[in-house]
Scaffold this motif. Structure first.
Motif, PDB file in Angstrom:
ATOM      1  N   SER A   1      11.899  -6.290  -8.909  1.00 36.89           N
ATOM      2  CA  SER A   1      12.224  -7.070 -10.103  1.00 36.89           C
ATOM      3  C   SER A   1      13.087  -8.260  -9.689  1.00 36.89           C
ATOM      4  O   SER A   1      13.930  -8.144  -8.789  1.00 36.89           O
ATOM      5  CB  SER A   1      12.975  -6.214 -11.131  1.00 36.89           C
ATOM      6  OG  SER A   1      12.169  -5.157 -11.586  1.00 36.89           O
ATOM      7  N   ARG A   2      12.871  -9.381 -10.353  1.00 35.11           N
ATOM      8  CA  ARG A   2      13.604 -10.600 -10.036  1.00 35.11           C
ATOM      9  C   ARG A   2      14.103 -11.245 -11.322  1.00 35.11           C
ATOM     10  O   ARG A   2      13.487 -11.104 -12.382  1.00 35.11           O
ATOM     11  CB  ARG A   2      12.718 -11.607  -9.302  1.00 35.11           C
ATOM     12  CG  ARG A   2      11.986 -11.058  -8.101  1.00 35.11           C
ATOM     13  CD  ARG A   2      11.098 -12.123  -7.464  1.00 35.11           C
ATOM     14  NE  ARG A   2      11.880 -13.168  -6.820  1.00 35.11           N
ATOM     15  CZ  ARG A   2      12.373 -13.067  -5.597  1.00 35.11           C
ATOM     16  NH1 ARG A   2      12.162 -11.987  -4.878  1.00 35.11           N
ATOM     17  NH2 ARG A   2      13.071 -14.045  -5.077  1.00 35.11           N
ATOM     18  N   VAL A   3      15.220 -11.947 -11.190  1.00 39.37           N
ATOM     19  CA  VAL A   3      15.663 -12.812 -12.274  1.00 39.37           C
ATOM     20  C   VAL A   3      15.369 -14.247 -11.883  1.00 39.37           C
ATOM     21  O   VAL A   3      15.442 -14.608 -10.695  1.00 39.37           O
ATOM     22  CB  VAL A   3      17.169 -12.655 -12.585  1.00 39.37           C
ATOM     23  CG1 VAL A   3      17.455 -11.272 -13.131  1.00 39.37           C
ATOM     24  CG2 VAL A   3      18.032 -12.958 -11.380  1.00 39.37           C
TER      25      VAL A   3
ATOM     26  N   ARG B   1      27.796 -13.679  -5.987  1.00 44.22           N
ATOM     27  CA  ARG B   1      29.018 -12.949  -6.305  1.00 44.22           C
ATOM     28  C   ARG B   1      28.707 -11.644  -7.039  1.00 44.22           C
ATOM     29  O   ARG B   1      29.424 -10.646  -6.914  1.00 44.22           O
ATOM     30  CB  ARG B   1      29.930 -13.832  -7.172  1.00 44.22           C
ATOM     31  CG  ARG B   1      31.336 -13.251  -7.342  1.00 44.22           C
ATOM     32  CD  ARG B   1      32.226 -14.162  -8.156  1.00 44.22           C
ATOM     33  NE  ARG B   1      31.852 -14.150  -9.573  1.00 44.22           N
ATOM     34  CZ  ARG B   1      31.541 -15.229 -10.271  1.00 44.22           C
ATOM     35  NH1 ARG B   1      31.549 -16.430  -9.694  1.00 44.22           N
ATOM     36  NH2 ARG B   1      31.235 -15.135 -11.547  1.00 44.22           N
ATOM     37  N   LEU B   2      27.609 -11.647  -7.793  1.00 44.97           N
ATOM     38  CA  LEU B   2      27.190 -10.449  -8.518  1.00 44.97           C
ATOM     39  C   LEU B   2      26.424  -9.473  -7.625  1.00 44.97           C
ATOM     40  O   LEU B   2      25.988  -8.414  -8.080  1.00 44.97           O
ATOM     41  CB  LEU B   2      26.306 -10.835  -9.712  1.00 44.97           C
ATOM     42  CG  LEU B   2      26.984 -11.640 -10.828  1.00 44.97           C
ATOM     43  CD1 LEU B   2      25.966 -12.067 -11.871  1.00 44.97           C
ATOM     44  CD2 LEU B   2      28.098 -10.808 -11.477  1.00 44.97           C
TER      45      LEU B   2
ATOM     46  N   LEU C   1      16.619  -8.164  -8.099  1.00 47.21           N
ATOM     47  CA  LEU C   1      17.454  -7.165  -8.754  1.00 47.21           C
ATOM     48  C   LEU C   1      17.365  -5.849  -7.995  1.00 47.21           C
ATOM     49  O   LEU C   1      16.284  -5.412  -7.604  1.00 47.21           O
ATOM     50  CB  LEU C   1      16.994  -6.940 -10.195  1.00 47.21           C
ATOM     51  CG  LEU C   1      17.254  -8.063 -11.195  1.00 47.21           C
ATOM     52  CD1 LEU C   1      16.564  -7.770 -12.520  1.00 47.21           C
ATOM     53  CD2 LEU C   1      18.755  -8.248 -11.408  1.00 47.21           C
ATOM     54  N   GLY C   2      18.514  -5.208  -7.809  1.00 51.85           N
ATOM     55  CA  GLY C   2      18.558  -3.893  -7.181  1.00 51.85           C
ATOM     56  C   GLY C   2      18.942  -2.828  -8.187  1.00 51.85           C
ATOM     57  O   GLY C   2      19.199  -3.114  -9.368  1.00 51.85           O
ATOM     58  N   ASP C   3      19.006  -1.579  -7.721  1.00 50.18           N
ATOM     59  CA  ASP C   3      19.333  -0.461  -8.621  1.00 50.18           C
ATOM     60  C   ASP C   3      20.722  -0.600  -9.218  1.00 50.18           C
ATOM     61  O   ASP C   3      20.975  -0.151 -10.343  1.00 50.18           O
ATOM     62  CB  ASP C   3      19.241   0.869  -7.861  1.00 50.18           C
ATOM     63  CG  ASP C   3      17.809   1.209  -7.458  1.00 50.18           C
ATOM     64  OD1 ASP C   3      16.887   0.677  -8.101  1.00 50.18           O
ATOM     65  OD2 ASP C   3      17.630   2.002  -6.509  1.00 50.18           O
ATOM     66  N   SER C   4      21.643  -1.203  -8.463  1.00 48.34           N
ATOM     67  CA  SER C   4      23.030  -1.312  -8.936  1.00 48.34           C
ATOM     68  C   SER C   4      23.352  -2.694  -9.505  1.00 48.34           C
ATOM     69  O   SER C   4      24.518  -3.002  -9.743  1.00 48.34           O
ATOM     70  CB  SER C   4      23.994  -0.985  -7.796  1.00 48.34           C
ATOM     71  OG  SER C   4      23.791  -1.873  -6.703  1.00 48.34           O
ATOM     72  N   SER C   5      22.330  -3.513  -9.721  1.00 47.29           N
ATOM     73  CA  SER C   5      22.568  -4.862 -10.235  1.00 47.29           C
ATOM     74  C   SER C   5      23.045  -4.817 -11.687  1.00 47.29           C
ATOM     75  O   SER C   5      22.715  -3.888 -12.428  1.00 47.29           O
ATOM     76  CB  SER C   5      21.280  -5.685 -10.157  1.00 47.29           C
ATOM     77  OG  SER C   5      20.865  -5.860  -8.830  1.00 47.29           O
ATOM     78  N   PRO C   6      23.814  -5.814 -12.107  1.00 50.21           N
ATOM     79  CA  PRO C   6      24.236  -5.880 -13.508  1.00 50.21           C
ATOM     80  C   PRO C   6      23.032  -6.028 -14.439  1.00 50.21           C
ATOM     81  O   PRO C   6      21.947  -6.447 -14.020  1.00 50.21           O
ATOM     82  CB  PRO C   6      25.114  -7.144 -13.554  1.00 50.21           C
ATOM     83  CG  PRO C   6      25.469  -7.429 -12.138  1.00 50.21           C
ATOM     84  CD  PRO C   6      24.342  -6.926 -11.303  1.00 50.21           C
ATOM     85  N   GLU C   7      23.240  -5.691 -15.694  1.00 49.02           N
ATOM     86  CA  GLU C   7      22.200  -5.872 -16.699  1.00 49.02           C
ATOM     87  C   GLU C   7      21.952  -7.373 -16.905  1.00 49.02           C
ATOM     88  O   GLU C   7      22.852  -8.199 -16.690  1.00 49.02           O
ATOM     89  CB  GLU C   7      22.617  -5.229 -18.017  1.00 49.02           C
ATOM     90  CG  GLU C   7      22.684  -3.712 -17.978  1.00 49.02           C
ATOM     91  CD  GLU C   7      21.333  -3.097 -17.695  1.00 49.02           C
ATOM     92  OE1 GLU C   7      20.325  -3.537 -18.312  1.00 49.02           O
ATOM     93  OE2 GLU C   7      21.265  -2.173 -16.859  1.00 49.02           O
ATOM     94  N   PRO C   8      20.739  -7.746 -17.321  1.00 46.61           N
ATOM     95  CA  PRO C   8      20.427  -9.177 -17.493  1.00 46.61           C
ATOM     96  C   PRO C   8      21.404  -9.924 -18.389  1.00 46.61           C
ATOM     97  O   PRO C   8      21.780 -11.066 -18.093  1.00 46.61           O
ATOM     98  CB  PRO C   8      19.019  -9.140 -18.098  1.00 46.61           C
ATOM     99  CG  PRO C   8      18.417  -7.890 -17.554  1.00 46.61           C
ATOM    100  CD  PRO C   8      19.543  -6.894 -17.512  1.00 46.61           C
TER     101      PRO C   8
ATOM    102  N   VAL D   1      23.602 -13.347 -17.419  1.00 45.03           N
ATOM    103  CA  VAL D   1      23.643 -14.586 -18.206  1.00 45.03           C
ATOM    104  C   VAL D   1      25.082 -14.932 -18.570  1.00 45.03           C
ATOM    105  O   VAL D   1      25.516 -16.096 -18.462  1.00 45.03           O
ATOM    106  CB  VAL D   1      22.780 -14.459 -19.474  1.00 45.03           C
ATOM    107  CG1 VAL D   1      22.948 -15.702 -20.362  1.00 45.03           C
ATOM    108  CG2 VAL D   1      21.309 -14.286 -19.104  1.00 45.03           C
ATOM    109  N   ALA D   2      25.849 -13.922 -19.001  1.00 41.55           N
ATOM    110  CA  ALA D   2      27.241 -14.168 -19.387  1.00 41.55           C
ATOM    111  C   ALA D   2      28.049 -14.702 -18.212  1.00 41.55           C
ATOM    112  O   ALA D   2      28.881 -15.620 -18.370  1.00 41.55           O
ATOM    113  CB  ALA D   2      27.861 -12.879 -19.922  1.00 41.55           C
ATOM    114  N   ALA D   3      27.809 -14.163 -17.019  1.00 39.60           N
ATOM    115  CA  ALA D   3      28.541 -14.625 -15.832  1.00 39.60           C
ATOM    116  C   ALA D   3      28.162 -16.057 -15.484  1.00 39.60           C
ATOM    117  O   ALA D   3      29.015 -16.869 -15.113  1.00 39.60           O
ATOM    118  CB  ALA D   3      28.250 -13.693 -14.659  1.00 39.60           C
ATOM    119  N   LEU D   4      26.889 -16.383 -15.601  1.00 37.13           N
ATOM    120  CA  LEU D   4      26.448 -17.749 -15.318  1.00 37.13           C
ATOM    121  C   LEU D   4      27.089 -18.741 -16.290  1.00 37.13           C
ATOM    122  O   LEU D   4      27.646 -19.766 -15.879  1.00 37.13           O
ATOM    123  CB  LEU D   4      24.921 -17.833 -15.422  1.00 37.13           C
ATOM    124  CG  LEU D   4      24.123 -17.143 -14.308  1.00 37.13           C
ATOM    125  CD1 LEU D   4      22.661 -16.975 -14.730  1.00 37.13           C
ATOM    126  CD2 LEU D   4      24.199 -17.937 -13.008  1.00 37.13           C
TER     127      LEU D   4
END
Length: 321
Positions: free
Chosen positions: A230-232, A248-249, A274-281, A285-288
């Protein structure tokens, strides 16, 4: 009692120096609709023939319905209905007469109820209208249905179906899929060999993928859906800053993305895995946005099942259902 309807350990079949099936470990849960998927020539039919005792394995072991095969062949086969490598019938006999011959060969089938069993099986596969028609005049699709009817003459704990929709028109394919679902709903385990990705997606709860004689993956259909990459993708004019935030994420970004530094100030796409421990989408977006990245577009792209299977086997699948 095992909770597996089919279990193999290192099951192998060699023809001379060629390994048609190479050390596979199948695990088919009871009550599952298990899709045995792979390109033509990947070893699916040879595996089925070993499971049913039609071919002796070179190495390894197989258990079907809790019993070792082929040692307990006589006890297991009456509980198994099978359609392997297409049906073969006496062309000069009617469909019903062919089924009566097969039923008579089953020493567990009561002669007094033979006519009722044959009629019910033909009706269940939509061939009641052609019961008296000679099998030689059947279309390929009708012969395939007749093969399914033969597999249904007696109650079965396991159905083994090799390319069950081969030769069927779209309506016939839908009817066979509906039949298979009804078998599973009644508690029958169904083992379906197919090279049709769409068939497996629509029918199966579990999947095993064969490639060049090896079982390269196995699990629930949902596990396969989750296992692909999966990719963002972020559409932004602030590509450098976006990459810094994604890094950073803990996300691994593309080295260059599709953004050309010469187009500074214009929108470009930055993508990351995206990995298994990646933040939710939504957290991404909020971090960006929190770091001042101007997000003009954001998407999550998941690898399709077709892409996943091609990645596993290195070959394409027929995806037309």
């Amino acid at each position: 009692m095992s909770d597996l309807a089919i279990q193999t350990n290192g099951l192998t079949k060699r023809f001379g120096a060629q390994a048609a099936v190479d050390g596979i470990d199948l695990a088919v849960p009871q009550g599952a609709v298990y899709g045995f998927l792979g390109p033509n020539g990947s070893g699916k039919t040879t595996t089925i023939r070993m499971l049913l005792g039609l071919v002796r394995a070179t190495d390894g072991s197989a258990r079907v319905l809790g019993s070792e095969m082929p040692r307990h062949l006589d006890a297991v086969l009456p509980r198994v209905g099978a359609l392997v490598e297409g049906p073969a019938f006496a062309p000069f006999l009617s469909g019903a007469s062919n089924l009566r011959r097969f039923d008579a060969a089953d020493r567990h089938a009561a002669p007094t109820t033979r006519g009722a069993r044959v009629a019910e099986a033909l009706d269940r596969v939509g061939l009641a209208h052609a019961a008296r028609k000679k099998a030689g005049a059947y279309s390929l699709g009708m012969k395939q249905r007749l093969g399914l009817a033969n597999a249904l003459l007696m109650p079965r704990d396991l159905l083994v179906l090799d390319e069950p929709t081969n030769g069927l028109d779209p309506q016939g394919t839908r009817e066979v899929r509906s039949l298979i679902r009804s078998f599973a709903a009644d508690g029958t385990t169904v083992f379906v060999s197919s090279h049709l990705l769409a068939e497996v997606e629509q029918l199966c709860t579990h999947v095993g993928v064969m490639s060049a004689g090896r079982l390269v993956a196995q699990g629930t259909l949902e596990e396969f859906r989750r296992s692909g990459e999966s990719r963002v993708e972020v559409l932004t004019p602030d590509s450098g800053r976006a990459r810094a935030v994604l890094a950073r994420l803990g996300l691994v970004t593309d080295a260059a993305g599709t953004w050309d530094p010469a187009d500074a100030g214009e929108d470009g796409t930055v993508s990351a895995v995206l990995g298994d421990s990646s933040p939710e989408p939504d957290a991404i977006v909020a971090a960006l946005v929190g770091d001042g990245v101007r997000v003009r577009g954001f998407a999550v792209r998941r690898e399709s099942l077709e892409q996943r299977f091609v990645e596993l086997t290195g070959e394409g699948f027929d995806v037309v259902g």
